[in-house]
Scaffold this active site. Structure first.
Site, PDB file in Angstrom:
ATOM      1  N   THR A   1     -10.772  -1.838   5.759  1.00 27.06           N
ATOM      2  CA  THR A   1      -9.621  -1.549   4.899  1.00 27.06           C
ATOM      3  C   THR A   1      -9.890  -0.327   4.029  1.00 27.06           C
ATOM      4  O   THR A   1     -11.018  -0.106   3.626  1.00 27.06           O
ATOM      5  CB  THR A   1      -9.366  -2.767   3.980  1.00 27.06           C
ATOM      6  OG1 THR A   1      -9.143  -3.894   4.805  1.00 27.06           O
ATOM      7  CG2 THR A   1      -8.198  -2.541   3.065  1.00 27.06           C
ATOM      8  N   VAL A   2      -8.805   0.434   3.730  1.00 27.66           N
ATOM      9  CA  VAL A   2      -8.911   1.542   2.781  1.00 27.66           C
ATOM     10  C   VAL A   2      -7.857   1.367   1.701  1.00 27.66           C
ATOM     11  O   VAL A   2      -6.788   0.806   1.932  1.00 27.66           O
ATOM     12  CB  VAL A   2      -8.757   2.921   3.457  1.00 27.66           C
ATOM     13  CG1 VAL A   2      -9.906   3.177   4.428  1.00 27.66           C
ATOM     14  CG2 VAL A   2      -7.416   3.068   4.167  1.00 27.66           C
TER      15      VAL A   2
END
Length: 532
Positions: free
Chosen positions: A349-350
């Site tokens: 995830t970012v």
């Protein structure tokens, strides 16, 4: 926000203070957002440029086939966007008969990607700059290449070992049959071409054009269900937020299908404890936080699904103050417990955070899930597809049971703190699967209850409730506290920086001050906050 920066923890980074701010997990992507602010854009433009760049420079956590969510303060009102995708229409429980859980990798874990739709929605509703301009940094990084950072190189190698045989993966991400090393230049011409197509068509190509045809054709080639109709029927939804008050603030999250509600449940439970009596790194405070989180997760796993399918136990039931008080009463101050779900009806995830001098603040998250996601990459496009279908349940009668056109339970969640006076306090997020809601709870308490500035909160040691009585803690929690937690019955797994597999996530925070903003970024990843 009062700034309390005591250099308490190992990182000893200083917070960044400025009138315009971008904070994300990769320095080059942060600069992409800053370029938009310099060009006259606002926080929405900056967030999108950073997010688009992250699909190129941090492919280990997201890609063109990601899902996304956002919470945006436009200066007057808070908005929540759910751009997660839905299951292919042909999916049903019978398709997965004989399995206890949904597939974790490959085509049978892929739902319709939503990130591209979020870019268009946010740009049209809030952006100032032309849509195509937001893609310029990402296209440049893809065309000319970027130097792979050490942390991303490590994750890339692990992803390659795991997913190298998935359709299209090696062609896109393993040049010469291996992952790029730290410091190596990685060029991705296929990604550049896809980004240009998306920019020129304002995302239409991805859902109803050339790219959609390529995605659907590759799915059909491998016997997968995802079709052009599934892609064409996708839409992002403006859903508002749900919230929980604690002290002088309210924590806002996106409504389910995400896990944000578990952060609200745990915070609501802690309102009915004496946690305010303790210091942030004390065994007493940690014990209460862990137990509240375990209670929240027990209910989340039993009841949370696509909001349209939460008809028996609702959000209102789960956030009822009387119910949360009854759950808090189950906590024993001296003993760790393995909690079960309550009965609320009866009682890779970012993340990007941005802010501008005109008052707009954006909390944005996008992810492929589990690093590179499904491992499937559409040939010639560099479109790496998420594996969010793994989030569905195969348990008969569960509200999260797999079904065509339904959104699966998701882990990615942006967060936003508002004051009870109606003014914005902090835009923030914590990456890392089930760590995200737990990180939201920890960041809220550290900044609001204990007065730590965003960088100090990001540097601080973290814990993560696992299953049953199992809890992972970072070594910096300290031997004395670790032994005291064990004495209460917690089964502690102590993790060093070499063994965490980045399981404690990466936090990015931007808080509002009278003079502008103060930001913190996480040293566990390549976190970077920049401003002017």
């Amino acid at each position: 926000m009062k700034l309390r920066h005591d250099a308490l923890y190992a990182s000893r980074r200083s917070p960044v203070l400025a009138r315009n701010m971008v904070s994300t997990s990769q320095p080059v992507a942060a600069q992409a957002g800053l370029r938009m602010l310099w060009a006259g854009g606002n926080a929405a433009d900056a967030a999108l440029a950073s997010a688009i760049a992250l699909t190129v420079v941090e492919p280990t956590g997201n890609g063109l086939g990601s899902d996304a969510y956002a919470i945006i303060w436009d200066g007057k009102e808070l908005h929540g966007l759910n751009a997660s995708g839905r299951a292919p229409a042909a999916w049903n429980p019978e398709r997965f008969a004989g399995s206890d859980t949904m597939p974790q990798r490959g085509w049978e874990s892929v739902t319709t990607p939503g990130a591209v739709s979020s870019w268009r929605e946010i740009s049209e509703k809030f952006g100032k700059l032309p849509f195509e301009k937001l893609f310029e940094p990402a296209i440049e990084y893809a065309t000319r290449g970027f130097a792979v950072s050490p942390i991303i190189a490590t994750l890339w190698e692990k992803g390659g070992d795991l997913l190298g045989k998935q359709p299209g993966f090696a062609e896109a991400f393993l040049p010469g049959g291996k992952a790029p090393k730290a410091g190596e230049l990685f060029v991705n011409k296929a990604a550049a071409e896809s980004l240009i197509d998306i920019a020129e068509t304002k995302g239409e190509s991805f859902y109803r054009g050339k790219l959609a045809s390529k995605i659907a054709a590759f799915a059909k080639e491998h016997g997968a269900a995802l079709s052009e109709e599934d892609l064409g029927n996708h839409k992002a939804d403006w859903v508002g937020t749900i919230s929980q008050s604690f002290g002088n603030v309210k924590l806002h999250e996106i409504p389910p299908n995400g896990q944000g509600i578990s952060a609200l449940i745990s915070l609501g439970i802690l309102r009915h404890t004496n946690i305010t009596d303790y210091e942030p790194d004390s065994v007493e405070a940690l014990h209460l936080e862990i137990e509240a989180m375990k209670l929240a997760f027990a209910d989340m796993q039993a009841y949370v699904a696509d909001l349209d399918y939460m008809t028996d136990v609702t959000v209102e039931h789960l956030l009822s103050d009387d119910y949360l008080k009854s759950r808090a009463a189950l906590i024993d101050a001296n003993k760790a417990q393995d909690f079960k779900a309550g009965a609320p009806k009866h009682g890779g995830t970012v993340y990007v955070s941005t802010a501008d001098e005109n008052g707009m603040m954006v909390s944005f998250i996008q992810s492929n899930y589990m690093g590179f996601g499904s491992g499937v990459v559409v040939p010639g496009t560099s479109i790496s597809l998420q594996n969010r279908g793994h989030g569905f349940s195969l348990k008969d009668g569960h509200p999260n049971l797999v079904k065509g056109g339904k959104r699966p339970f998701q882990t990615i969640i942006p967060a936003f703190l508002m004051g009870l006076d109606g003014n914005p306090v902090m835009s923030f997020g914590v990456m890392g699967g089930p760590m995200q809601a737990q990180g939201h709870l920890q960041m809220t308490l550290r900044t609001q209850l204990w007065g730590q500035d965003p960088q100090t909160a990001a540097d601080a040691p973290r814990w993560q409730a696992l299953s049953g009585l199992n809890v992972a803690v970072e070594t910096s929690v300290g031997a004395e506290v670790i032994e005291a937690l064990k004495a209460k019955g917690h089964v502690i797994k102590v993790e060093t920086p070499d063994s965490t597999n980045f399981g404690f996530g990466g936090a990015q925070l931007i808080a509002k001050t009278d003079a502008g903003y103060v930001a913190g970024s996480d040293p566990r990843k390549d976190g970077c906050a920049v401003g002017y």
